[in-house]
Scaffold this motif. Structure first.
Motif, PDB file in Angstrom:
ATOM      1  N   LYS A   1      46.678  44.997  27.178  1.00  0.00           N
ATOM      2  CA  LYS A   1      46.748  45.037  28.638  1.00  0.00           C
ATOM      3  C   LYS A   1      45.748  46.020  29.221  1.00  0.00           C
ATOM      4  N   SER A   2      45.548  47.136  28.545  1.00  0.00           N
ATOM      5  CA  SER A   2      44.640  48.173  29.039  1.00  0.00           C
ATOM      6  C   SER A   2      43.176  47.749  28.995  1.00  0.00           C
ATOM      7  N   ASP A   3      42.855  46.638  28.310  1.00  0.00           N
ATOM      8  CA  ASP A   3      41.465  46.186  28.221  1.00  0.00           C
ATOM      9  C   ASP A   3      41.002  45.461  29.478  1.00  0.00           C
ATOM     10  N   ALA A   4      41.935  45.087  30.347  1.00  0.00           N
ATOM     11  CA  ALA A   4      41.559  44.390  31.576  1.00  0.00           C
ATOM     12  C   ALA A   4      40.775  45.325  32.497  1.00  0.00           C
ATOM     13  N   GLY A   5      39.856  44.780  33.274  1.00  0.00           N
ATOM     14  CA  GLY A   5      39.104  45.597  34.235  1.00  0.00           C
ATOM     15  C   GLY A   5      37.626  45.272  34.248  1.00  0.00           C
ATOM     16  N   TRP A   6      36.865  46.219  34.774  1.00  0.00           N
ATOM     17  CA  TRP A   6      35.420  46.045  34.970  1.00  0.00           C
ATOM     18  C   TRP A   6      34.624  46.560  33.774  1.00  0.00           C
ATOM     19  N   TYR A   7      33.581  45.758  33.423  1.00  0.00           N
ATOM     20  CA  TYR A   7      32.626  46.109  32.358  1.00  0.00           C
ATOM     21  C   TYR A   7      31.217  45.847  32.889  1.00  0.00           C
ATOM     22  N   TRP A   8      30.231  46.313  32.148  1.00  0.00           N
ATOM     23  CA  TRP A   8      28.868  45.912  32.444  1.00  0.00           C
ATOM     24  C   TRP A   8      28.048  45.836  31.170  1.00  0.00           C
ATOM     25  N   PHE A   9      27.075  44.937  31.214  1.00  0.00           N
ATOM     26  CA  PHE A   9      26.128  44.799  30.109  1.00  0.00           C
ATOM     27  C   PHE A   9      24.798  45.343  30.594  1.00  0.00           C
ATOM     28  N   SER A  10      24.154  46.121  29.747  1.00  0.00           N
ATOM     29  CA  SER A  10      22.863  46.704  30.135  1.00  0.00           C
ATOM     30  C   SER A  10      21.840  46.552  29.018  1.00  0.00           C
TER      31      SER A  10
END
Length: 362
Positions: A204-213
């Motif tokens: 559940k804690s893995d949900a949210g915002w990410y980004w690839f750079s």
């Protein structure tokens, strides 16, 4: 003396305008997007800013930037506050080359001499962005896995690639990494402009915002997680299936039972009809016996001579008498003539009456 005091105040004011408090408000520094596309930009703020107004400002200098959108406004650019997550998002749609430039995530503080809190970033809009993702929003299930496909241009082939999470600003490079939430992050760079990220054992804690750079340019991705079906749901589904099966069995048993009852009723009806017919036959027999206990037969004597007394040898005269009814034929085997003397015979064809016992043949 007054001149120096005024100059010091001006320098301090400029420094306050230019300095960004990265601990209270922060976002990505360099994002890219394809022309005509859309982009979501998360801006994270301190707990103390939950009730403050948030806005999105465009301009190279903070002091001269223009407010494009603020909280609860709609249009091509919108700002949405998420107080429970201590963040607000900026949605940019139908982006064109002219939308490239410097922007600011900002929180209104208010009050004289107290500048608003902010953090800047640079946005590049082009036909072939340096980095991009196939889907900027992906979804998975708790305990399952999810895959994100990223692309980068040839000029960034030898640049470092990273998959990062906004929640704790942690980043994962090429290879496999086990996280503290027991999920695993597998990052693969195929070296041909393609880059993939696979997250397994999602929590559940893995949900949210990410980004690839790639290098210093990035693109945002939002991960949504859904819960696994609970045991109660499974049990409920099994119970429903079991109930449906039991209902089917009940209907089959009812059909069989009705069929057996119909057959039984038919048999009883036939038996009653046979019994009724048998009673009718018996009744008819009794009627014949009652109504015709005696049948009289005329016996013609062939002896033309008159005689006052019958010979002893002719005490019994046998005769055959047939009585015909509508449905029965009664055959008489013999008749018995009682010993008696006749005083007179009538003519040549004397008539002798006898008692005949009938034996019925059906």
């Amino acid at each position: 003396m007054h001149f120096y005091s005024l100059r010091s105040s001006l320098i301090l004011f400029v420094l306050l305008l230019c300095i960004s408090d990265s601990e209270s408000l922060k976002t990505l520094k360099n994002l890219a997007v394809k022309r005509g596309g859309s982009l979501s930009i998360p801006c994270f703020y301190d707990e103390k800013y939950k009730s403050n107004r948030k806005y999105w400002c465009k301009g190279y200098y903070w002091s001269t930037c223009t407010i494009v959108a603020s909280t609860n406004t709609s249009g091509r650019t919108s700002v949405t506050d998420h107080p429970t997550q201590n963040m607000f998002t900026v949605e940019l749609n139908s982006l064109q080359d002219s939308d490239s430039g410097y922007y600011w995530c900002a929180v209104e503080i208010g009050g004289l001499g107290t500048p608003d809190d902010k953090d800047y970033m640079y946005l590049t809009v082009s036909a072939g962005p340096a980095v991009s993702v196939i889907n900027s929003r992906v979804s998975g299930q708790e305990g399952g896995s999810v895959s994100v496909q990223c692309l980068y241009s040839a000029e960034y082939q030898n640049k470092q690639k990273q998959w990062c999470r906004f929640k704790d600003w942690s980043c994962y490079t090429v290879g496999r990494t086990n996280t503290s939430q027991n999920s695993a992050v597998l990052v693969i760079d195929y070296g041909n402009g393609s880059f993939s990220v696979e997250m397994r054992g999602l929590q559940k804690s893995d949900a949210g915002w990410y980004w690839f750079s790639a290098g210093d340019v990035g693109v945002t991705v939002y991960l949504t997680l859904t819960r696994q079906p609970s045991d109660s749901t499974t049990v409920s589904g099994n119970t429903e299936t079991e109930l449906n099966g039991n209902t089917m069995v009940i209907w089959i048993l009812l059909a069989v039972g009705l069929g057996l009852l119909l057959i039984l009723a038919t048999i009883i009806t036939c038996m009653l009809r046979k019994k009724c017919n048998g009673n009718q036959i018996e009744t008819r027999k009794r009627t014949l016996t009652t109504e015709s206990p005696v049948t009289y037969s005329a016996v013609i004597s062939k002896n033309k001579k008159a005689s006052s007394v019958l010979d002893h040898e002719n005490d019994v005269i046998y005769s055959s008498v047939t009585t015909t009814t509508k449905k029965k034929t009664v055959s008489v085997k013999y008749s018995h003539h009682h010993r008696q003397q006749l005083s007179q015979a009538v003519g040549d064809d004397a008539v002798i009456y006898s008692s005949v016992v009938s034996e019925y043949k059906v």
